[in-house]
Design a protein around this motif. Structure first.
Motif, short mmCIF file in Angstrom:
data_model
loop_
_atom_site.label_atom_id
_atom_site.label_comp_id
_atom_site.label_asym_id
_atom_site.label_seq_id
_atom_site.Cartn_x
_atom_site.Cartn_y
_atom_site.Cartn_z
N VAL A 29 0.88 -1.16 0.00
CA VAL A 29 0.00 0.00 0.00
C VAL A 29 0.92 1.21 0.00
N VAL A 122 -1.03 -0.96 -4.29
CA VAL A 122 -2.24 -0.17 -4.12
C VAL A 122 -1.78 1.25 -3.83
N ALA A 180 -9.54 -2.21 -3.14
CA ALA A 180 -8.24 -2.88 -3.30
C ALA A 180 -8.42 -4.39 -3.39
#
Length: 190
Positions: A29, A122, A180
């Motif tokens: 992330v 992400v 996601a």
């Protein structure tokens, strides 16, 4: 990720595996400070039923002191940090995991992928003013708001050949988590 399917909501909805355990990727992330990487990363790890690692925990004390004093890190500072995150990701290969990491430049993501080629990114994106307001409201974090502009200047968005998805932080963390998870189930272009 071919063959992956989203499970329907169940009554206890604590952990809903998105991918089969033999196809669990390691997810990074990414984004500038203040986009919610830690929040979304923790939620996504819980959603996927895999371990979560906070990239800040991989920084040396010297790196943290440097950033806390308002000085951006240079590539020499970042190299051992990225290598430690890459090693963690490699250890999680096949069983899955989620790690938050700014991963602002393509070269940094390439370095992470050298350790674990199947990484999925992400990228949390957002308006500078929104992110600055979030940073200003944070307590007990070493990253000062003054470094936001240097991070935005360094940011190189995901390229078409990088497995991942960009999501706007205008949405709630829970929504971002579901977006996601859904992106992980879509086949990626080769």
């Amino acid at each position: 990720m071919s063959g992956a399917a989203v499970e329907e909501d169940s009554e206890d909805s604590e952990v809903l595996p998105v991918l089969s355990t033999d196809d669990s990727p390691v997810v990074v992330v990414m984004g500038v400070s203040g986009t919610g990487k830690s929040t979304v990363g923790g939620l996504l790890a819980g959603r996927l039923g895999v371990p979560y690692a906070e990239a800040d925990e991989f920084h040396s004390a010297d790196n943290i002191a440097k950033m806390a004093s308002g000085q951006p890190l240079d590539d020499t500072d970042r190299a051992p940090w990225l290598d430690a995150i890459g090693a963690w990701a490699h250890e999680r290969a096949g069983t899955g995991g989620v790690v938050s990491c700014s991963a602002l430049k393509r070269a940094y993501r390439d370095r992470l992928r050298a350790a674990e080629p199947r990484l999925f990114f992400v990228h949390l994106t957002g308006d500078r003013d929104l992110i600055a307001a979030r940073l200003a409201g944070r307590k007990d974090h070493f990253m000062p708001t003054s470094l936001l502009d240097s991070q935005l200047a360094a940011l190189e968005p995901l390229q078409d050949d990088e497995p991942g998805v960009a999501l706007s932080v205008d949405a709630a963390p829970e929504t971002l988590t579901e977006q996601a998870a859904a992106a992980l189930c879509r086949p990626q272009a080769a």
